[in-house]
Design an enzyme around this catalytic site. Structure first.
Site, PDB file in Angstrom:
ATOM      1  N   GLU A  93       1.983   9.566  -6.977  1.00  0.00           N
ATOM      2  CA  GLU A  93       1.158   8.664  -6.149  1.00  0.00           C
ATOM      3  C   GLU A  93      -0.165   8.185  -6.195  1.00  0.00           C
ATOM      4  O   GLU A  93      -0.242   7.259  -6.288  1.00  0.00           O
ATOM      5  CB  GLU A  93       1.759   9.127  -4.549  1.00  0.00           C
ATOM      6  CG  GLU A  93       1.562   7.821  -3.546  1.00  0.00           C
ATOM      7  CD  GLU A  93       0.209   7.987  -2.845  1.00  0.00           C
ATOM      8  OE1 GLU A  93      -0.002   7.134  -2.053  1.00  0.00           O
ATOM      9  OE2 GLU A  93      -0.522   8.900  -2.999  1.00  0.00           O
TER      10      GLU A  93
ATOM     11  N   ASP B  73       3.523   9.710   5.380  1.00  0.00           N
ATOM     12  CA  ASP B  73       2.189   9.911   4.518  1.00  0.00           C
ATOM     13  C   ASP B  73       1.255   9.965   5.558  1.00  0.00           C
ATOM     14  O   ASP B  73       1.368   9.339   6.538  1.00  0.00           O
ATOM     15  CB  ASP B  73       1.891   8.367   3.531  1.00  0.00           C
ATOM     16  CG  ASP B  73       1.297   9.138   2.554  1.00  0.00           C
ATOM     17  OD1 ASP B  73       0.661  10.191   2.500  1.00  0.00           O
ATOM     18  OD2 ASP B  73       0.794   8.458   1.514  1.00  0.00           O
TER      19      ASP B  73
END
Length: 357
Positions: A191, A245
């Site tokens: 990511e 997140d």
């Protein structure tokens, strides 16, 4: 001068194309109609009480210093590092023991640091089910000059929370064998940007998996439906993705980033208000004051949103003060926030899947 009859025909063709495209989009949205769009009140007060009681008893799993699901991932997890490999092992071992079918999406991709091998991990409960509720987070940590970056909020806590949901709700999920929607968990690799965030230096794993799933079923789905002669692409089975997140900091707040899932965010807010009203959580975390879609954050959800997958994006705004700093470690975490968010997300999954609590 352009012939008017020809122009009229072109305009008519464009109009018909727009009508067909709109109808196609509406058909796709109908296919992905949410199984439980009004989940906030699915569970009664006694059921929420039972969930809260169980979560308290199992809170040690997410203990910052010695929790079996959190402590092992509070280590540097740069791609290829020992902590990265240990995190992979924890994910696969924990979910494999709970009866999830494990798939690996292995690939090699070009990065500013050269070609690098990466691996997304997919865990699916009852892969023969027609639809998926997907919980997702990235599991690797960023390369930060000057020291070893852990990424406690980014995203050790989300990874541990997903494992906590799977383990904490395991007995309830195992009893629900007749549902047409299953729980699927995705742990994205790559990511973080290696240098500076761009469309090509970021979300490597999400981009790879979204493209693969657009045209192919997940291997676990193929194995579960071994008698089938044709398999739908896995994306057609994804009803909703919840991407988590930057969770675990004291100042966590979560707005509604995605307009298509704004109603689901409202339901989540109503559910957490029920939990807070019963004094099972310390405060509220969903920011309903910010209008849906008023802000956005680039993250692993983007390749899926681009393919019309509904996403509930739970990322803190403002970002934690330790974001992308070496101080994003165990000392930056708030145990109460982690416990609260664990209960909220356990309650969300139990409600959305209509588990018999």
């Amino acid at each position: 001068m352009m012939n008017l009859n020809w122009l009229s025909l072109q305009l008519l063709a464009l109009t018909l194309w727009a009508v067909v495209a709109q109808a196609t989009l509406q058909d796709e949205l109908r296919v992905r109609a949410f199984s439980n769009p009004h989940f906030a009140n699915v569970l009664n007060d006694n059921q929420l009480k039972r969930l809260a009681s169980t979560a308290r008893k199992e809170s040690s799993w997410l203990d910052i210093k010695k929790g079996e699901l959190l402590s092992p991932v509070l280590v540097p997890r740069q791609i290829g590092s020992p902590g990265y490999r240990a995190t992979q092992d924890l994910i696969v071992t924990t979910l494999g023991q709970l009866g999830y079918a494990i798939s690996w999406d292995n690939f090699t991709t070009a990065t500013p640091m050269g070609d690098i091998k990466m691996s997304n991990i997919i865990a699916t409960k009852n892969p023969s089910a027609a639809k998926r509720l997907v919980l997702a987070a990235h599991y690797e940590s960023k390369i930060v000059p000057g020291g070893e970056f852990i990424g406690a909020t980014d995203s050790a806590v989300p990874v541990a929370m997903i494992l906590d949901i799977a383990k904490g709700l395991a007995s309830l999920i195992d009893k629900q064998t007749d549902s047409d929607i299953s729980l699927q968990m995705v742990f994205f690799d790559g990511e973080e940007a290696f240098e500076q965030w761009t469309s090509t230096d970021s979300i490597y794993g999400a981009r790879h998996l979204a493209e693969f799933w657009e045209h192919n079923p997940d291997p676990a789905t193929v194995a579960a439906l071994s008698g089938a002669t044709e398999h739908r692409p896995e994306l057609e089975r994804v009803e909703l993705m919840v991407l988590m997140d930057l969770i675990g900091a004291p100042d966590n707040m979560f707005p509604a980033f995605q307009i298509p899932t704004a109603d689901l965010f409202t339901q989540l807010s109503k559910l957490e208000k029920r939990l807070h009203g019963a004094e099972y959580t310390s405060r509220l975390y969903m920011n309903t004051a910010m209008p849906p879609g008023a802000a956005g954050v680039e993250d692993d959800h983007l390749p899926f949103v681009e393919r019309d997958i509904p996403v509930l994006h739970l990322i803190s705004m403002p970002f934690p003060k330790v974001w992308h700093k070496l101080s994003d470690n165990a000392e930056a975490l708030d145990a109460t926030v982690i416990a609260d968010m664990s209960l909220i997300m356990r309650s969300f999954v139990a409600s959305y899947l209509r588990l018999h609590v």
